[in-house]
Design an enzyme around this catalytic site. Structure first.
Site, mmCIF file in Angstrom:
data_model
loop_
_atom_site.group_PDB
_atom_site.id
_atom_site.type_symbol
_atom_site.label_atom_id
_atom_site.label_comp_id
_atom_site.label_asym_id
_atom_site.label_seq_id
_atom_site.Cartn_x
_atom_site.Cartn_y
_atom_site.Cartn_z
ATOM 1 N N GLU A 95 48.010 50.978 -14.028
ATOM 2 C CA GLU A 95 48.565 50.088 -13.557
ATOM 3 C C GLU A 95 49.758 51.162 -12.968
ATOM 4 O O GLU A 95 50.393 52.157 -12.855
ATOM 5 C CB GLU A 95 49.975 50.068 -14.961
ATOM 6 N N CYS A 112 58.305 48.716 -12.305
ATOM 7 C CA CYS A 112 57.211 48.246 -11.303
ATOM 8 C C CYS A 112 56.281 46.618 -11.383
ATOM 9 O O CYS A 112 56.205 46.156 -10.328
ATOM 10 C CB CYS A 112 56.095 48.461 -12.037
HETATM 11 C C1 UN1 Z 1 57.748 48.727 -15.807
HETATM 12 O O1 UN1 Z 1 58.510 48.569 -14.649
HETATM 13 O O2 UN1 Z 1 57.270 49.871 -15.505
HETATM 14 O O3 UN1 Z 1 57.881 43.351 -18.043
HETATM 15 C C2 UN1 Z 1 57.469 47.990 -17.270
HETATM 16 C C3 UN1 Z 1 58.893 44.718 -17.845
HETATM 17 C C4 UN1 Z 1 59.284 45.577 -19.054
HETATM 18 C C5 UN1 Z 1 58.271 46.718 -17.927
HETATM 19 C C6 UN1 Z 1 58.565 46.944 -17.331
HETATM 20 N N1 UN1 Z 1 59.044 45.515 -20.355
HETATM 21 O O4 UN1 Z 1 59.618 44.626 -16.886
#
Ligand code: UN1
Length: 499
Positions: free
Chosen positions: A252, A286
């Site tokens: 990812e 992310c």
């Molecule tokens: C990430 O940003 O690497 O969906 C994970 C979200 C969180 C997870 C993010 N539950 O914002």
């Protein structure tokens, strides 16, 4: 108040190994004078030993009843629940997210552990029909072996658990390499696994940077690599793994996620969703939005409200309950975002909120940046609208029709998260069908996924199944198992069985 310094150690085959000569420090992003701990810089030998330990433990763990494996996670859940506050506090110090966000992250990790425990007594395969009535056909899953878990600093507790949970309950063993920016919380997590009595060698920990990560990936006894992080590192892992014919890499990687605010949007909700998407965690998820696409019919009003909300967000000490968001993780991250702020200006942006380094006396020793918001017409060659800044940097992009919005949304190399703000079910459906993404939201921010949903994207965001519950398919090998209950052989497809 600072915390006692952590003495970093690798954990291999059930033993904590003291640091050698070569070490690195984990420094608080809120205050570069606060050392969280000193950690051993892993060597290729450390990586090799950790993989060998995982390999040695694999046969026994694989044969352990799935229910007993799952019960280790029940114990782990109770320990995490007990430790929620101390974990959140350590995380806030080490990665700079606010205490409230860190608590939410511990709970997100706990949810994965609870989910995994729950699967212990759930069905683990399927029974399918055969063309031949005397034949029973089954689809069963087998663990793949030793899994390398290479995780980022921004979710230093939940993301490792998203990966370790499904991997271990399915009967794999693991070598975990936390980010070198958050080794303290990574080590704390492994201590909890030890307390929960996971058998020796089932989970191993090596600290360090890309060198030890690369040694793990180059090791042929690694059957699966689970990775969350940048595109460049993920792509390198994919390339190195091409040498191993049955290895799975679930990656990812980057994103340029977006919120799409349609003409009919509830504006209050839209502003709120777009603020949370861009600036929660200082834009360092992310899934954070780097782009807010707004119908040209409402963009003037939207931009006014958005800019005034962005200006009043409180950036500061993650341990202060009034803080909305904390610092960036390190100076490299700060320089990257400042570079994109300048690039947007050079590319003709109208700056609505001119964010930058915060130099007030209380925050000067940390990596604090205030939000940067700009308005810019979409055009394919504009880099600031295509590349990931990974920080508090967001573009408002006007669009004419919903079809234009689809085209603009898809015009990046990434495809991770997307939110649409509309009251119209046909509009919502258009974006669901035509946009390229892994996680889609309606009338919500494009952040905030839950663990029992698949998590992962398409295009340069990765291959769709690295984290959360959907991972089971990556860490297991599906086998077909066909049994004949007749007294003679009958073949499918009308194939003759006579010899
Ligand atoms: C990430 O940003 O690497 O969906 C994970 C979200 C969180 C997870 C993010 N539950 O914002």
């Amino acid at each position: 108040m600072s915390l006692p310094r952590i003495v970093g150690k690798h954990f291999v085959a059930g033993h904590w190994l003291p640091a050698g000569q070569d070490t690195f420090a984990s420094i608080s992003p809120s205050n570069r004078n606060e050392v969280i701990g000193i950690f051993p810089a892993g060597t290729p030998e450390n990586a090799h030993d950790a993989v060998a330990a995982g390999k040695a433990a694999f046969p026994g763990w694989k044969r352990t009843s799935r229910i007993l494996r799952a019960e280790c996670f029940d114990r782990l859940a109770r320990i995490i629940d007990r430790e929620t506050d101390s974990l959140a506090r350590l995380m806030a110090h080490e990665c700079g997210k606010t205490l409230a966000e860190c608590r939410a992250e511990v709970i997100e990790g706990l949810h994965m552990v609870q989910y995994v425990f729950g699967t212990g007594r759930m069905p683990i395969g399927t029974i399918v029909a055969s063309e031949i009535d005397e034949k029973d056909a089954f689809v069963r899953r087998k663990p793949k072996g030793v899994v390398a878990v290479i995780t980022p600093w921004n979710f230093p507790f939940a993301v490792p658990l998203w990966m370790l949970g499904p991997s271990l309950v399915e009967g794999n063993t693991a070598v975990f390499k936390p980010s070198e920016d958050t080794p303290g919380i990574g080590q704390r997590l492994v201590e909890l696994f030890v307390e929960a009595d996971f058998p020796e060698g089932t989970i191993n920990l090596v600290h360090g940077d890309g060198k030890v990560g690369e040694a793990l990936v180059r090791n042929r006894d690694i059957s699966v690599v689970l990775f969350t992080g940048s595109y460049d590192v993920g792509h390198r892992i994919q390339q190195l793994s091409a040498d191993f014919p049955d290895r799975i890499v679930a990656a990812e990687m980057g994103s340029k996620s977006a919120v799409i605010v349609c003409e009919d949007a509830n504006l209050d909700l839209g502003v709120n969703a777009a603020i949370l998407s861009a600036f929660k965690t200082s834009g360092q998820r992310c899934v954070s939005a780097g782009r807010i696409l707004v119908s040209d019919k409402i963009i003037d009003e939207f931009a006014k409200r958005y800019a005034s909300t962005a200006k009043r967000l409180r950036v500061g000490d993650p341990l202060d309950p009034l803080t909305f968001t904390g610092p960036l993780i390190n100076d490299t991250a700060v320089q990257k975002v400042l570079g994109y702020n300048q690039l947007a200006k050079d590319e003709g942006a109208t700056v609505l909120v001119d964010g930058g380094r915060i130099l007030d006396s209380k925050l000067k020793d940390g990596n604090f940046l205030s939000p940067f918001v700009y308005r810019l017409e979409h055009s394919s060659h504009v880099r600031s609208l295509r590349e990931e800044a990974f920080g508090p940097h967001v573009a408002l992009i006007p669009f004419k029709t919903n079809d234009d919005a689809v085209r603009i949304y898809n015009d990046t190399d990434y495809g991770l998260s997307m939110a649409v703000i509309t009251e119209n079910y046909r509009t919502m459906r258009l974006f669901r069908e035509e946009c390229e993404f892994g996680m889609g939201y309606v009338n919500l921010p494009c952040i905030g996924a839950e663990v029992h949903l698949p998590f992962g994207g398409v295009k340069k965001s990765g291959n769709g199944h690295p984290s959360a519950a959907g991972l089971v398919d990556a860490v297991t090998h599906k086998v077909a198992w066909t049994v004949n209950h007749g007294t003679e052989i009958r073949m499918a497809q009308g194939l003759s069985a006579s010899v």
